[in-house]
Write an enzyme that holds these catalytic residues in place. Sequence first.
Site, PDB file in Angstrom:
ATOM      1  N   LYS A  52      64.328 117.944  -3.417  1.00 47.81           N
ATOM      2  CA  LYS A  52      64.400 118.699  -4.676  1.00 47.81           C
ATOM      3  C   LYS A  52      64.314 117.740  -5.867  1.00 47.81           C
ATOM      4  CE  LYS A  52      66.860 122.439  -2.470  1.00 47.81           C
ATOM      5  NZ  LYS A  52      68.126 122.950  -1.953  1.00 47.81           N
ATOM      6  N   GLN A  96      74.365 122.457  -3.187  1.00 47.99           N
ATOM      7  CA  GLN A  96      73.736 122.524  -1.859  1.00 47.99           C
ATOM      8  C   GLN A  96      74.709 123.126  -0.838  1.00 47.99           C
ATOM      9  OE1 GLN A  96      70.432 121.627  -1.169  1.00 47.99           O
ATOM     10  NE2 GLN A  96      70.874 122.594   0.795  1.00 47.99           N
ATOM     11  N   ASP A 119      69.260 129.036  -8.353  1.00 47.24           N
ATOM     12  CA  ASP A 119      69.149 129.461  -6.953  1.00 47.24           C
ATOM     13  C   ASP A 119      69.136 130.991  -6.844  1.00 47.24           C
ATOM     14  OD1 ASP A 119      68.758 127.868  -4.782  1.00 47.24           O
ATOM     15  OD2 ASP A 119      70.861 127.276  -4.555  1.00 47.24           O
TER      16      ASP A 119
END
Length: 293
Positions: A52, A96, A119
């Site tokens: 990422k 994460q 997200d």
Amino acid sequence: MSAKIISGTETAKAIKEELKKEVAALADKVVPGLVTILVGEDPASQSYVAAKNKTAHALGIHSEQKTLDAETSEEDLLALVEKYNNDEKIHGILVQLPLPKHIDEAKVLNAINPDKDVDGFHPVNVGRMVLGEQCFLPCTPHGVLELLARSGVETSGAEVVVVGRSNIVGKPVANLMLQKREAGNATVTLCHTRTKDMDFHTKRADILIVAAGVANMIKADQVKEGVVVIDVGVNRIGVTESGKAKLAGDVEFESVKEKAAAITPVPGGVGPMTITMLMKNTVQSAKQFAGLA
Ligand code: NAP
């Protein structure tokens, strides 16, 4: 018939080119900023976070990586999230998953400012998505929609069957496909482990989206001629000669591609789209904060 291969690698590349240009054009107004927060040393999570950051960097997005040790308390993690909620350089916060067991994942995700929740997991964004309002779409379902739209697959009126009902893939992708929108307007059936006759549903799908996490579970005799197959599954089934993980999707690619009109491969299908849509959401967020969206 051998299916058209829907390449996520190629589609992601095209979207990243567009984003790179957009980020460059925004430079004198706002530099999009993303922070990734990793707790612990899970190797898979480490590689996802590294990928990422690398992608963000390549697109000109300011990216920060915060790695905390596995013993970090929930309180400290929440304080860090709050710090980034108030950091003007940061427009996207990604924690994460999975988090260590002593930390309440929902509590942490809910602490992210919904306007920085790139997200798309915060209940506010999930609610906005279900209502069809402007929001950050969750990255993997968003990637599926982009793959369908950019491959010219007609979804309006199509029978779409989704296998898997997780909060991060199955439920949101099913919801998006039934909305009045591009890559939507479908008639949607959602299957899971309690579905009585899975084959009945998969065999009548015009578009089959599989996110079950079971290697090669969908075989050629479970689909109809001409189906479009989107395989979200990523299953490690061994190790290659060079020591890399050998991956398989949830669909038996070699046999199903002989019957399908189009199919995504694994790897190189949905996978590359997920990170790309995270970048798209980060750029969208920066524009919103700068009053440009
Ligand atoms: P998950 O949370 O484990 O959910 C799996 C879902 O599939 C559940 O709803 C489960 O039903 C259903 N299911 C499992 N086995 C089934 C079977 N035999 N028949 C019917 N339904 C079945 O998984 P997830 O997080 O959604 O991920 C699914 C797959 O996608 C995994 O392989 C994951 O690695 C992959 N993935 C890929 C990306 C990407 O970027 N490409 C992103 C996210 C996930 P129940 O609810 O009844 O248990």
